[in-house]
Design a protein around this motif. Structure first.
Motif, PDB file in Angstrom:
ATOM      1  N   ASP A 108       0.854  -1.190   0.000  1.00 20.64           N
ATOM      2  CA  ASP A 108       0.000   0.000   0.000  1.00 20.64           C
ATOM      3  C   ASP A 108       0.891   1.242   0.000  1.00 20.64           C
ATOM      4  N   MET A 109       1.152   1.775  -1.184  1.00 18.06           N
ATOM      5  CA  MET A 109       2.090   2.901  -1.279  1.00 18.06           C
ATOM      6  C   MET A 109       1.483   4.201  -0.748  1.00 18.06           C
ATOM      7  N   ASP A 110       0.151   4.311  -0.792  1.00 23.21           N
ATOM      8  CA  ASP A 110      -0.471   5.522  -0.223  1.00 23.21           C
ATOM      9  C   ASP A 110      -0.196   5.592   1.283  1.00 23.21           C
ATOM     10  N   GLU A 111      -0.343   4.437   1.907  1.00 19.09           N
ATOM     11  CA  GLU A 111      -0.094   4.367   3.354  1.00 19.09           C
ATOM     12  C   GLU A 111       1.374   4.669   3.657  1.00 19.09           C
ATOM     13  N   GLU A 112       2.255   4.139   2.809  1.00 31.06           N
ATOM     14  CA  GLU A 112       3.686   4.370   2.989  1.00 31.06           C
ATOM     15  C   GLU A 112       4.017   5.870   2.844  1.00 31.06           C
ATOM     16  N   CYS A 113       3.399   6.504   1.861  1.00 30.91           N
ATOM     17  CA  CYS A 113       3.628   7.948   1.658  1.00 30.91           C
ATOM     18  C   CYS A 113       3.136   8.739   2.862  1.00 30.91           C
ATOM     19  N   GLN A 114       1.983   8.358   3.373  1.00 29.67           N
ATOM     20  CA  GLN A 114       1.422   9.051   4.543  1.00 29.67           C
ATOM     21  C   GLN A 114       2.317   8.871   5.767  1.00 29.67           C
ATOM     22  N   ARG A 115       2.823   7.629   5.926  1.00 22.62           N
ATOM     23  CA  ARG A 115       3.735   7.348   7.056  1.00 22.62           C
ATOM     24  C   ARG A 115       4.950   8.285   6.992  1.00 22.62           C
ATOM     25  N   TYR A 116       5.530   8.400   5.808  1.00 25.63           N
ATOM     26  CA  TYR A 116       6.771   9.183   5.669  1.00 25.63           C
ATOM     27  C   TYR A 116       6.497  10.675   5.840  1.00 25.63           C
ATOM     28  N   GLU A 117       5.388  11.128   5.268  1.00 27.53           N
ATOM     29  CA  GLU A 117       5.031  12.547   5.392  1.00 27.53           C
ATOM     30  C   GLU A 117       4.856  12.912   6.882  1.00 27.53           C
ATOM     31  N   THR A 118       4.171  12.041   7.621  1.00 24.62           N
ATOM     32  CA  THR A 118       3.943  12.296   9.048  1.00 24.62           C
ATOM     33  C   THR A 118       5.257  12.290   9.814  1.00 24.62           C
ATOM     34  N   LEU A 119       6.130  11.334   9.476  1.00 22.39           N
ATOM     35  CA  LEU A 119       7.433  11.247  10.148  1.00 22.39           C
ATOM     36  C   LEU A 119       8.242  12.527   9.928  1.00 22.39           C
ATOM     37  N   ILE A 120       8.175  13.081   8.713  1.00 25.02           N
ATOM     38  CA  ILE A 120       8.914  14.323   8.433  1.00 25.02           C
ATOM     39  C   ILE A 120       8.252  15.496   9.172  1.00 25.02           C
ATOM     40  N   GLU A 121       6.927  15.490   9.238  1.00 23.06           N
ATOM     41  CA  GLU A 121       6.248  16.552  10.012  1.00 23.06           C
ATOM     42  C   GLU A 121       6.713  16.537  11.468  1.00 23.06           C
ATOM     43  N   GLN A 122       6.923  15.315  11.985  1.00 18.27           N
ATOM     44  CA  GLN A 122       7.340  15.196  13.395  1.00 18.27           C
ATOM     45  C   GLN A 122       8.825  15.507  13.590  1.00 18.27           C
ATOM     46  N   ASN A 123       9.595  15.396  12.522  1.00 15.98           N
ATOM     47  CA  ASN A 123      11.050  15.644  12.578  1.00 15.98           C
ATOM     48  C   ASN A 123      11.429  16.611  11.462  1.00 15.98           C
ATOM     49  N   PRO A 124      11.101  17.885  11.610  1.00 13.78           N
ATOM     50  CA  PRO A 124      11.341  18.808  10.495  1.00 13.78           C
ATOM     51  C   PRO A 124      12.810  18.800  10.059  1.00 13.78           C
ATOM     52  N   ILE A 125      13.016  18.826   8.755  1.00 16.36           N
ATOM     53  CA  ILE A 125      14.370  18.724   8.202  1.00 16.36           C
ATOM     54  C   ILE A 125      15.074  20.075   8.338  1.00 16.36           C
ATOM     55  N   ASP A 126      16.265  20.034   8.926  1.00 17.10           N
ATOM     56  CA  ASP A 126      17.031  21.271   9.124  1.00 17.10           C
ATOM     57  C   ASP A 126      17.711  21.689   7.826  1.00 17.10           C
ATOM     58  N   ILE A 127      18.404  20.752   7.206  1.00  7.83           N
ATOM     59  CA  ILE A 127      19.104  21.069   5.953  1.00  7.83           C
ATOM     60  C   ILE A 127      18.805  19.948   4.954  1.00  7.83           C
ATOM     61  N   GLN A 128      18.329  20.321   3.792  1.00  5.62           N
ATOM     62  CA  GLN A 128      18.023  19.351   2.740  1.00  5.62           C
ATOM     63  C   GLN A 128      19.003  19.530   1.580  1.00  5.62           C
TER      64      GLN A 128
END
Ligand code: PGA
Length: 249
Positions: A108-128
């Protein structure tokens, strides 16, 4: 936007490497976004050398990869997850549980995308760290991708499929036709972007990215709207820019 043009490739790599190492040293926790592709490899070598010379530790770093092929397991020899491991993560002291990536082999790639998006929301990226693809993409946001998009699955354009031959695929038929990627909206939430480009083949693309209209037809143009971006170029990649627009290093 700060644009730096380096006389020597090793100086470019060292500048980006040291900027990030400095950030890591000065913070208890650092969240860094990593890109695959050939452009940042010198920066990754800089990280490895700095770690081996005890100038930096990555134990306080959370790492987020940008994108992945759909259909490849993380341990597949051509996956971006394995490329990042081989080129960087297995050579430094980053904790395995702090390495995060989209898994392109999930049912389920939609679920995987949602998981990753939420993880990044919880750990905002300092430098990309970012590169630019031959069709103007950033990560795998191909032309036409929404400028405010979240993590999503994408049909790869022909240029991206052809460029994948540089990443170890023997035949074009072996290259997956879909990718999964942080969206442009996800990337724009990073506190700082470091966009790197090297070589004459990137010169026209860099010109359009910096001077062109901000449009989903040319996804990397979005960096013009980011409040904190450093563009690091070698002389060839900068050859279509006006000299007064950049700082020489
Ligand atoms: P490259 O890829 O660094 O291998 O040129 C850049 C990209 O596709 O983003």
């Amino acid at each position: 936007m700060k644009i730096l043009v380096f006389e020597k490739e090793e100086h470019l790599d060292a500048y980006v490497g040291e900027t990030i190492c400095d950030f890591i040293r000065q913070h208890d926790q650092a969240t860094i976004g990593f890109a695959t592709g050939s452009t940042p490899l010198g920066v990754y070598q800089y990280f490895i050398d700095s770690y081996q010379n005890k100038k930096v530790s990555f134990q306080n770093v959370q790492a987020f990869n940008l994108d992945e092929y759909v259909g490849l397991k993380p341990e597949h020899p051509r996956s971006f997850a394995l490329a990042m491991k081989n080129e960087l993560f297995s050579h430094i002291d980053i904790l395995p549980e702090n390495i995060h990536a989209l898994n392109g082999s999930k049912e389920d790639m939609d679920e995987e995308c949602q998981r990753y998006e939420t993880l990044i929301e919880q750990n905002p990226i300092d430098i990309q760290i970012l590169g630019i693809g031959m069709d103007g993409h950033i990560a795998y946001n191909e032309p036409g991708s929404p400028l405010d998009g979240a993590c999503h699955v994408v049909d790869l354009h022909q240029e991206s499929i052809e460029s994948s031959l540089d990443y170890g695929f023997d035949h074009i038929e072996e290259v997956p036709t879909q990718g999964v990627t942080q969206g442009i909206g996800t990337i724009m939430k990073a506190k700082q972007l470091i966009m790197m480009a090297k070589g004459q083949k990137k010169a026209d693309l860099v010109k359009r990215m910096i001077y062109g209209e901000v449009t989903s037809d040319f996804p990397s143009s979005i960096i013009q709207r980011h409040p904190n971006v450093i563009v690091c170029l070698d002389r060839s990649a900068a050859s279509q820019l006006k000299e007064e627009d950049y700082e020489k290093r």
